[in-house]
Design an enzyme around this catalytic site. Structure first.
Site, PDB file in Angstrom:
ATOM      1  N   GLU B 188       0.824  -1.212   0.000  1.00  0.00           N
ATOM      2  CA  GLU B 188       0.000   0.000   0.000  1.00  0.00           C
ATOM      3  C   GLU B 188       0.857   1.261   0.000  1.00  0.00           C
ATOM      4  O   GLU B 188       0.408   2.322   0.378  1.00  0.00           O
ATOM      5  CB  GLU B 188      -0.969   0.030   1.191  1.00  0.00           C
ATOM      6  CG  GLU B 188      -1.715  -1.271   1.475  1.00  0.00           C
ATOM      7  CD  GLU B 188      -2.680  -1.692   0.378  1.00  0.00           C
ATOM      8  OE1 GLU B 188      -2.767  -0.983  -0.642  1.00  0.00           O
ATOM      9  OE2 GLU B 188      -3.332  -2.748   0.532  1.00  0.00           O
ATOM     10  N   ASP B 349      -1.222   0.130  -9.977  1.00  0.00           N
ATOM     11  CA  ASP B 349      -1.546  -1.275  -9.779  1.00  0.00           C
ATOM     12  C   ASP B 349      -1.522  -1.948 -11.139  1.00  0.00           C
ATOM     13  O   ASP B 349      -2.167  -1.480 -12.074  1.00  0.00           O
ATOM     14  CB  ASP B 349      -2.967  -1.417  -9.214  1.00  0.00           C
ATOM     15  CG  ASP B 349      -2.990  -1.429  -7.703  1.00  0.00           C
ATOM     16  OD1 ASP B 349      -1.938  -1.710  -7.095  1.00  0.00           O
ATOM     17  OD2 ASP B 349      -4.052  -1.161  -7.129  1.00  0.00           O
TER      18      ASP B 349
END
Lengths: 243, 524
Positions: B188, B349
Site C-alpha cells: 500500500e 496497480d
C-alpha cells in the site's frame, strides 16, 4: 418499492437483477413500466427463480460457512497506539484480570478505575500529557490530537479509590506524519535550486494534493458497489469481485 | 537537457486457495488477472522486443502472487479456466453470427484467448514467472518484491513482525527469481519512520512512496518528487508523480474512461439467458463476470453501443502519444528549474491494465513506442537511475501511504480496527514461541510452528482490512481474518499441550500452504 421515485440508474440495476430483456435500450419511463410489470408477474409466480439456473442434481450442496470463534481479549496488560493520519490516533488497551485483582489487594481498594492517557514529546523526554480519559478494562479509542512530526505514545493505568494513579502498560513511541511542506531547508538546496523550489513544488502538484488521486481505492470501490447491487443472493462462497 | 520516466507496476493478489471446493469465486481473481493482465503485459513486452523497441518496467511480483503462480493445483485450474473461455468464445461466435458488429467482437475474443493459450503453453512453458524472468535477464524488467504477505507495515507495532515480512519476502523472491531483490514496493506504499533500517538490513536499496511522502520530508526535498531522496542509511525513496498518476487514474479525466474503450460492467455472465451461460458462471447459479463483454463505454447513460476493437486500438495510440507529450512538457518545464535530469515516477496497480482497463496493456506498449521516438525522454529502472545519479539529498521521509487521504485511514478505522489487537498478540506469541523452540527437532512442533507462522502471515495481508473498509467483500475478508486467528490460537494450544493432532495440522498445511519452505525461526 416506489419505482417512480427511483433514478434511472437504480431502475436499471433492478432491471439487471430481474434480467429484463432490452433494458439497455429503454428510457426511464419504459424501464419503470417494464419493471412494474415484471414485479407484479413475479408475485404470482415464484419470485426468485426467474434469473437463476434451475437446480440440477450436480449442484453443490449449500454448506453454511464454518465458524471461527476468536477471543475478545487475551488476559494481558497492553496499550498500543497507532497513528491514523496527522490528526487522528487509535489506541487499544487491555488490563488482565490478574493485574486488576492484585492491584485491589495491594492498594486495599475494592473500587478502581481505568485511565487511558496519551503523551507527546521527543524520543528521549518523558513527554507532556495530551489527553486522559476514563475507560473500561479493555477497549479502543480514537483520539483527534493534531501533533504532526511529534513522538506520541499511550499509557493505560489504574486509579485507586483515593485518586492515586499507577501506570500498568504503555505503548511504543511513534512518530506522527506531517501534512505540510517542511520549514527546514538545507543549505545546499539554496545553492542548487534556490527560489525555484516553489515552482518545482507547484509542478509536483502540491496545491492539488488534497484532491489526491488515491491508489487503487476509488476504482475498486466503484466496481465493488456495482457488483454488490448486481450479484444475486445465493451461494455460500462470497460472490464479489476484488483484486 | 532531457529527463527520465519510470513505469512501476505493482502486481499483487492475496493468497486465495480453496482445495476444499471445486469452484471458488475468489480464486477467479487470479485466473482473471493472469488472462487479462499478466499475460497481455508479457505478450506486449515480447512484441516490443521483436520490434526492437527498448522498454523499461519496474514490476513487483508479491510473494503470495508468485506462490499462486507456481501452485500446481491453482495453475491446473487456470488452464481449465482458459479452455472454458475458448469453449465459450466458440459458442459465442455461433450465437452472434447474425449480427456483424457483435460477431466481430466474438471473433476478437476467440483469437485473443487462443493466442493467450499458445503464449502460455509455448513461450511461458506453462509458468507465468518464466516470462518475468526472461525480461529480467534481458535487462528490460526490474522485478522487485513486497511485504511477504502484503502486510501493512506501519500498523505492525514493532520490528519483529516487520522483519519477518521483509526477510521472507527476500527469501521468497530469491527462490522464485534466482536473485535477491534490490527494491521493494511497500504494501500500500505505506511507510513509517524507521522502516528503512529494516530494509537496509536485508539489502534493499530503494522503495517508493506517495507524492507527500517525499514532498513533506525534512528538510525540504530539493527537487520535489523529481529526484529520489536518501534516508539516513542510504536506502533511496522514489516519490510518485501526481500528474501522470492522475491522467490514468482519475475517473473523470483518466484515459480508461474514454467512450470507445470497452465497458467493464456489461458482461454476458450477467446479460445472457441463464441456461445458456450456466456452465460459465458459478455452479450455484450466481452470475459472475465471464470476461466476454461486447459493449463500449459509449457515454454516461446506460445505453451502450457495441465495442469496436479497431477503434479502441487506435485510441490507445492516440492516448499514448498524449501521455508521452505530457511527460515531455513536464520534463522541459523542469529542465528550466533543475540542475540535473528530472525523473518522473509513475506507479500503478498492474491489474488496472487489462483487467479494469481492457486496452491498458496495449496503451503501455504504445507509450514505449512513443518514447522510443522521443529524444527528450528515456525510460529507466531505479537501479539505472541510481547508477547515473548516485548522489542524492538525505531527508527524513514523511509517514504516508497511497490510500484514500494519503495516510493509514483505509487500513485503520472503526470498521476494521478490531483486527490489530489479534495480529499484535499473535506476532508477540510467535516471537516467544520461536525463541523457546528454536532448537527443536520434534517433527510436530516444527511443523505446527511453521504453520502458525503461515497463519499469522496470511492474517496480516492488508487486503482484508482494505476489503472491510470498502464494505463489499466484507464477509469473506472477516471470515479469512478470523480463520487465520483461530487456526493460530488452536495450533498454539496444541504446541503448549504437546497435543500432536496431525489431522488438524495436515488439513491446514494443505489449505493455507503459502511458501512451503517457511521456517518459523524467522521470528526468533
Amino acid at each position: 418499492m416506489n419505482l417512480s421515485e427511483m433514478t434511472k440508474k437504480e431502475l436499471y440495476r433492478l432491471a439487471v437483477e430481474l434480467n429484463l430483456a432490452n433494458r439497455s435500450k429503454m428510457t426511464k419511463e419504459e424501464l419503470e413500466q417494464a419493471l412494474d410489470k415484471a414485479m407484479s408477474d413475479n408475485k404470482t409466480h415464484s419470485s426468485t427463480e426467474q434469473h437463476k439456473v434451475h437446480p440440477s442434481p450436480v449442484l453443490p450442496e449449500k454448506i453454511s460457512p464454518p465458524e471461527y470463534p476468536i477471543p475478545d481479549r487475551y488476559q494481558i496488560d497492553t496499550a498500543v497506539l497507532l497513528p491514523v493520519n496527522p490528526r487522528k490516533e487509535y489506541v487499544y488497551w487491555e488490563v488482565a484480570d490478574n493485574t486488576v485483582n492484585r492491584f485491589k489487594v495491594q492498594h486495599e481498594s475494592p473500587e478502581i478505575s481505568f485511565v487511558l492517557k496519551v503523551f507527546g514529546g521527543n524520543e528521549t523526554d518523558s513527554g507532556e500529557e495530551l489527553a486522559s480519559v476514563r475507560v473500561g478494562r479493555y477497549g479502543n479509542w480514537f483520539f483527534d490530537l493534531y501533533v504532526p512530526d511529534k513522538m506520541i505514545w499511550a499509557e493505560i493505568g489504574l486509579m485507586d479509590n483515593k485518586g492515586n494513579y499507577f501506570a500498568v502498560a504503555h505503548s511504543r513511541k511513534v512518530r506522527m506524519p506531517s501534512d505540510k511542506i517542511s520549514e527546514m531547508i538545507d543549505e545546499e538546496t539554496w545553492m542548487t535550486v534556490g527560489e525555484k523550489i516553489e515552482d518545482i513544488y507547484r509542478l509536483s502538484g502540491v496545491n492539488e494534493l488534497d484532491s489526491a488521486v488515491p491508489g487503487s481505492v476509488r476504482i475498486f470501490q466503484e466496481v465493488m458497489r456495482f457488483l454488490e447491487t448486481n450479484a444475486s443472493s445465493s451461494g455460500t462462497t462470497a460472490k464479489r469481485e476484488g483484486r | 537537457m532531457s529527463g527520465c520516466w519510470m513505469l512501476v507496476l505493482h502486481s499483487h493478489l492475496p493468497f486465495v486457495k480453496h482445495p476444499e471446493f471445486d469452484y471458488f469465486l475468489e480464486e477467479h481473481w487470479l485466473y482473471e488477472a493472469i488472462s487479462e493482465t499478466y499475460l497481455p503485459l508479457l505478450m506486449n513486452m515480447k512484441k516490443l522486443e521483436e520490434e526492437g523497441v527498448p522498454f523499461r518496467v519496474t514490476v513487483s511480483v508479491t510473494p503470495p502472487l508468485a506462490d499462486m503462480l507456481s501452485d500446481g493445483m491453482l495453475m491446473q485450474r487456470f488452464e481449465k479456466y482458459l479452455d472454458r473461455l475458448i469453449e465459450l468464445a466458440n459458442k459465442e461466435k455461433e450465437r452472434t453470427s447474425g449480427d456483424r458488429a457483435q460477431n466481430r467482437v466474438a471473433w476478437m475474443y476467440l483469437e485473443r484467448f487462443e493466442r493467450l493459450k499458445e503464449f502460455y503453453h509455448g513461450f511461458l512453458g506453462r509458468n507465468v514467472l518464466n516470462g518475468y524472468k526472461y525480461f529480467m535477464n534481458k535487462g528490460s524488467l526490474e522485478i522487485i518484491t513486497c511485504g511477504f504477505t502484503h502486510g501493512f507495515l506501519p500498523l505492525m507495532n514493532g520490528d519483529n513482525a516487520v522483519r519477518a515480512q521483509i526477510e521472507l519476502a527476500v527469501k521468497s523472491h530469491e527462490k522464485k527469481f534466482g536473485t535477491p531483490p534490490k527494491g521493494i514496493w511497500l504494501p500500500e506504499c505505506a511507510y513509517y519512520a524507521g522502516l528503512e533500517k529494516v530494509l537496509a538490513d536485508y539489502g534493499i536499496r530503494y522503495f517508493f512512496v506517495d507524492t507527500h511522502g517525499v514532498l513533506y520530508a525534512k528538510p525540504r526535498p530539493r527537487y520535489g518528487v523529481y529526484a529520489p531522496v536518501y534516508t539516513s542509511n542510504g536506502v533511496a525513496a522514489f516519490g510518485r508523480d501526481y500528474y501522470s498518476s492522475k491522467q490514468v487514474w482519475s475517473s473523470k479525466e483518466g484515459y480508461p474512461g474514454d467512450t470507445c474503450y470497452r465497458d467493464f460492467y456489461r458482461d454476458i455472465g450477467y446479460d445472457l439467458d441463464s441456461e445458456y451461460i450456466a456452465p460459465y458462471i458459478s455452479p450455484d447459479g450466481t452470475r459472475v463476470f465471464t470476461g466476454m463483454k461486447y459493449h463500449k463505454i459509449t457515454g454516461n447513460s446506460e445505453h451502450k453501443e457495441i465495442y469496436d476493437p479497431e477503434a479502441a486500438k487506435s485510441k490507445t495510440v492516440e492516448h499514448a502519444a498524449h501521455f508521452a507529450a505530457e511527460r515531455e512538457k513536464q520534463i522541459k518545464e523542469l529542465n528550466g528549474l533543475m540542475d540535473r535530469k528530472p525523473l518522473v515516477v509513475s506507479p500503478y496497480d498492474a491489474e488496472l491494465f487489462g483487467h479494469w482497463w481492457f486496452e491498458g496493456p496495449d496503451f503501455l506498449a504504445n507509450v514505449f513506442r512513443e518514447i522510443d521516438k522521443n529524444p527528450e525522454i528515456t525510460a529507466v529502472t531505479p537501479m539505472e537511475y541510481l547508477a547515473e545519479f548516485p548522489t542524492n539529498q538525505m531527508v527524513e521521509v514523511n509517514p504516508s501511504s497511497w490510500g484514500d487521504k494519503g495516510y493509514y485511514d483505509v487500513w485503520l478505522n472503526s470498521g476494521n480496527e478490531w483486527i490489530y489487537r489479534h495480529l499484535h498478540f499473535m506476532a508477540d506469541a510467535m516471537v516467544s514461541l520461536a525463541r523457546m523452540h528454536s532448537g527443536t527437532k520434534e517433527d510436530f512442533l516444527n511443523r505446527a510452528l511453521n504453520q502458525m507462522a503461515r497463519e499469522l502471515f496470511l492474517a496480516q495481508s492488508s487486503d482484508w482490512a482494505f476489503l472491510m473498509t470498502t464494505e463489499t467483500a466484507t464477509e469473506y475478508s472477516v471470515r479469512r481474518t478470523k480463520e487465520h486467528i483461530h487456526n493460530f490460537l488452536r495450533l498454539r494450544e496444541l504446541v503448549d499441550n504437546r497435543d500432536f493432532d496431525y489431522d488438524f495440522l495436515m488439513k491446514l498445511e494443505t489449505k493455507n500452504s503459502i511458501f512451503p519452505e517457511i521456517d518459523f525461526r524467522v521470528y526468533s
